[in-house]
Design a protein around this motif. Structure first.
Motif, short mmCIF file in Angstrom:
data_model
loop_
_atom_site.label_atom_id
_atom_site.label_comp_id
_atom_site.label_asym_id
_atom_site.label_seq_id
_atom_site.Cartn_x
_atom_site.Cartn_y
_atom_site.Cartn_z
N CYS A 52 0.90 -1.21 0.12
CA CYS A 52 0.00 -0.13 0.06
C CYS A 52 0.94 1.20 -0.02
CB CYS A 52 -0.89 0.19 1.26
SG CYS A 52 -2.21 1.23 1.10
N PHE A 53 0.58 2.34 -0.80
CA PHE A 53 1.30 3.57 -0.94
C PHE A 53 0.61 4.73 -0.27
CE2 PHE A 53 2.20 0.36 -4.32
CZ PHE A 53 3.57 0.22 -4.04
N LEU A 54 1.37 5.53 0.28
CA LEU A 54 0.57 6.74 0.69
C LEU A 54 1.47 7.96 0.39
CD1 LEU A 54 -1.03 8.42 3.10
CD2 LEU A 54 1.20 7.84 4.54
N ALA A 55 0.80 8.89 -0.10
CA ALA A 55 1.17 10.16 -0.63
C ALA A 55 0.51 11.27 -0.11
CB ALA A 55 1.09 10.45 -2.20
N HIS A 56 1.19 12.41 0.44
CA HIS A 56 0.72 13.45 1.32
C HIS A 56 1.36 14.70 1.18
CE1 HIS A 56 -0.52 15.17 5.20
NE2 HIS A 56 0.88 15.34 5.51
N LEU A 57 0.43 15.77 1.24
CA LEU A 57 0.63 17.32 1.27
C LEU A 57 -0.37 17.82 2.25
CD1 LEU A 57 2.01 18.70 -2.13
CD2 LEU A 57 3.23 18.76 -0.11
#
Length: 258
Positions: A109-114
């Motif tokens: 599972c991958f997480l991208a965040h701003l």
């Protein structure tokens, strides 16, 4: 074996706002929360634009080789789209949005965040924050200039240092690969929940009611007891091997699920 998110979701205006500027997407392969910035209309346009674009990753096969590049490129596309909207509509200048995204790939599972929306992992009766807030207060904490006890009442608590703002020098999102275990739960939320309700109370609600509408109702009630000063958006999920119905768009993005 294919994996999918099984989720429940809620987006609510809160007690002190007249419009909901949060947007969310709860899909089979992608979960995302966006908290719009820039006031009425502008904020909801920014968050909705971001969520509708990120939801298209449902159709993309992600793996350890392409996930980070795909996520970063998508965030760049959203930033460029925001810039174009502001160029064409002066009244939208200054708008922006946070964007926190969880994506199921072939292996992980991958997480991208701003921004200051958050993702949490709930495992073994513990709640673990997966994202780091991009805020002035977080920077002050990291520098040791304030203590955790000083966060809640700090005058710069809501000042965001990184978000999707249509700027020429776009901020690269944080990117994390996650190993998930059977029984893990995931929580995505805007700061209308995470900035208001204590993490121990959030964990207790999830532990008591599981991934359910009852948990969403309890978390909303906890935010309301604290005054619910902001919009709140919540997505709760677990991993399943079967494709199941999903909530789709929530908040300001409702109307784009076609």
């Amino acid at each position: 074996m294919s994996q999918y998110f099984q989720s429940v979701a809620l987006s609510d205006v809160g007690l002190h706002r007249t419009e909901n500027e949060d947007s969310g997407w709860a899909g089979g392969k992608v979960l995302a929360v966006a908290d719009g910035l820039g006031g009425h209309a502008a904020g909801e346009i920014a968050s909705s634009l971001a969520i509708k674009r990120i939801s298209l990753l449902e159709k993309v096969s992600l793996n350890q080789r392409n996930a980070e590049t795909t996520a970063v490129e998508t965030y760049l596309e959203i930033n460029a789209a925001l810039a174009l909207e502001m160029k064409n509509h002066n009244e939208l200048r200054g708008m922006g949005t946070t964007l926190t995204t969880l994506m199921i790939g072939k292996e992980k599972c991958f997480l991208a965040h701003l921004g200051d929306s958050r993702a949490y992992l709930i495992r073994d009766k513990k709640i673990i924050q997966l994202t780091k807030d991009h805020t002035v207060v977080q920077e002050l904490l990291d520098q040791g200039r304030i203590s955790p006890d000083e966060v809640e009442g700090h005058p710069q608590r809501s000042f965001i240092t990184k978000a999707l703002m249509g700027a020429a020098q776009h901020e690269r999102p944080d990117f994390v690969e996650l190993e998930l275990n059977e029984g893990d739960a995931l929580l995505l939320c805007s700061d209308g929940l995470a900035g208001i309700v204590d993490e121990k109370k959030i964990l207790k609600a999830i532990d008591t009611y599981g991934i359910s509408a009852e948990t969403l109702s309890e978390l909303k009630e906890l935010a309301y007891k604290k005054g619910a000063p902001d919009n709140l958006t919540i997505i709760l999920a677990t991993i399943t091997s079967k494709k199941v119905p999903h909530p789709g768009f929530i908040g300001a993005a409702v109307g784009g699920d076609k």
